[in-house]
Each structure stands twice: as C-alpha cells, then as structure tokens.
Scaffold this active site. Structure first.
Site, short mmCIF file in Angstrom:
data_model
loop_
_atom_site.label_atom_id
_atom_site.label_comp_id
_atom_site.label_asym_id
_atom_site.label_seq_id
_atom_site.Cartn_x
_atom_site.Cartn_y
_atom_site.Cartn_z
N PRO A 89 0.82 -1.22 0.00
CA PRO A 89 0.00 0.00 0.00
C PRO A 89 0.85 1.26 0.00
O PRO A 89 0.34 2.35 -0.25
CB PRO A 89 -0.83 -0.13 1.29
N ARG A 154 -3.29 -9.02 -20.55
CA ARG A 154 -4.22 -8.69 -21.63
C ARG A 154 -3.60 -7.75 -22.66
O ARG A 154 -4.16 -7.54 -23.73
CB ARG A 154 -5.51 -8.12 -21.06
#
Length: 246
Positions: A89, A154
C-alpha cells in the site's frame, strides 16, 4: 511473458490461473506462471518466515533471508535480473500506463507480503519498485498480484481476440472509454444511438471521441489534465464548460 510469484499461499492462485483469459493465455503459450512458496527457502526447523520487529510494536514482520534466497534462486541463470515488484500500500499507484510499461518485459517477479510488512532491506536492496492498487490495506499481496498479472497479460499480443480492444480501453488513451452497444437495436424502450447504425465510420469515430470526452469530463475530470487532447477536443470541452455554467 513469465510471472514468478512469491507467496505464502500458492493455493490462492489456482482458480485465477485456471479461468477465462488467463487460462487461455497459458494454453496458447503466451503467458507462463510459476507460483513459489518462499517458505520453502527457510533454513530453520520451524520454517519461520516472520519475526517480531526490532524496537517493539504490534504484528510480525517478514524476514529478509527466505525472500532474498527465493529471488536469487529463480534468477540464478539470468544475465539481467527481471523487475522485482513489491506489492505494498506504500507503493506507487498502479495505472494503465504502468501496466503498458510492464508489458514490455519478458519476465516479472512479484512479491506478495503478509503480516505487518516487510523487513526494510527487502524494499531497499531486492525490490526494484513497489506497486499499490489503491489507498487501502489488504491482508496480503496476492489479490494485488493478480490484478497486476491480469492487467499486464491482456496487453500481450495474441492474448485478447481483438488487439484493438486493449487499445480502446479506458485509460489507454488517457480518457474513459466511450459507451458500447450491441443487439437488439431497441431494448425496453431504449434505443441504440442512430449514429452507430449509420455505417458512417468518420461520424462514428467523432461520436465516440466526444462521448469519451464527455464521460471523462463528468466522471474523472482529473484525467483531462494529462490526456493528449487535440484542438477539436479542447473546443468540445469548452462548449461543455460553457453549457454547465450557462
């Protein structure tokens, strides 16, 4: 593309790697994934991967030695070590631009953390960069790793059936994607815009660009500050602003 994923919970990746686009990419030989339990690189009897932090405080911290050993083992025969991505994070926000940058590599190593965090030496002397998928904290780095793997995969030529699908995606052009429609022409009183049925390619492209600008202006105006805009785009946006304030 080859992904080497270091995790304490390899089983979390089973469903992800055996489903949908990712599964097909592996079957085509376009993507390869090795999921490694870095607990296997511990040297003590109890296979310890974490310890209490120096200086006190709550939680446990991942030890550097098994993670260093795991990365060094899989890079042993590499002339040039691949990027080592630390899911954290505290990292830089993951964006479409970062996904496109990472897709140019042939191999990526992804570290999935747990517990209170990593020994700082992993950050400073092993990871090449830290990546965050959002301003929130998860129980581990596995979900962020899957997000990165999916987004990068992708973009590899041949993974998607139509390469233009990735090119037209939201954020790829710096803007949100235009609205999409398919059959039937009319559904419950809602009709597909006539321009999309016209067969006039130039008018369709103009409509799509304006809709992309309109959607970005309404939902993510911050993106317009860095998007590559033409003079025609700027004129369209000025008209939107004038209409809003009139």
């Amino acid at each position: 593309m080859r992904f080497d994923v270091l995790t304490l919970f390899p089983e979390m990746f089973t469903g992800f790697l055996d489903t949908s686009m990712i599964k097909k990419a592996h079957e085509k030989g376009l993507v390869e994934t090795s999921v490694i339990n870095f607990r296997d690189f511990t040297t003590d009897q109890h296979r310890t991967v974490d310890d209490s932090p120096y200086g006190g405080g709550g939680g446990m911290v991942l030890k550097p030695d098994p993670i260093f050993a795991a990365v060094e083992s899989i890079c042993e025969h590499e002339a040039k070590p691949p990027p080592v991505l630390l899911m954290s994070p505290q990292g830089a926000p993951f964006t479409q631009e970062k996904a496109e940058e990472l897709a140019h590599h042939s191999r990526l190593i992804i570290l999935c953390g747990h517990y209170e965090g990593y020994d700082e030496r992993i950050r400073e002397h092993l990871a090449t960069e830290e990546i965050s998928i959002g301003d929130y904290v998860l129980t581990g780095g596995e979900l962020p790793a899957m997000v990165v793997m999916d987004s990068v995969s992708r973009l590899i030529t041949g993974v998607l059936g139509n390469h233009s699908s990735a090119v037209d995606d939201s954020f790829s052009t710096g803007l949100l994607e235009y609205p999409q429609y398919t059959r039937p022409v009319e559904f419950r009183g809602h009709r597909v815009p006539d321009v999309l049925l016209s067969g006039h390619h130039q008018k369709i492209q103009k409509w799509r660009r304006e809709q992309s600008l309109l959607r970005t202006y309404a939902r993510r105006p911050d993106l317009l500050e860095t998007a590559a805009l033409t003079e025609e785009d700027r004129f369209f946006l000025r008209r939107l602003q004038e209409k809003k304030h009139s």
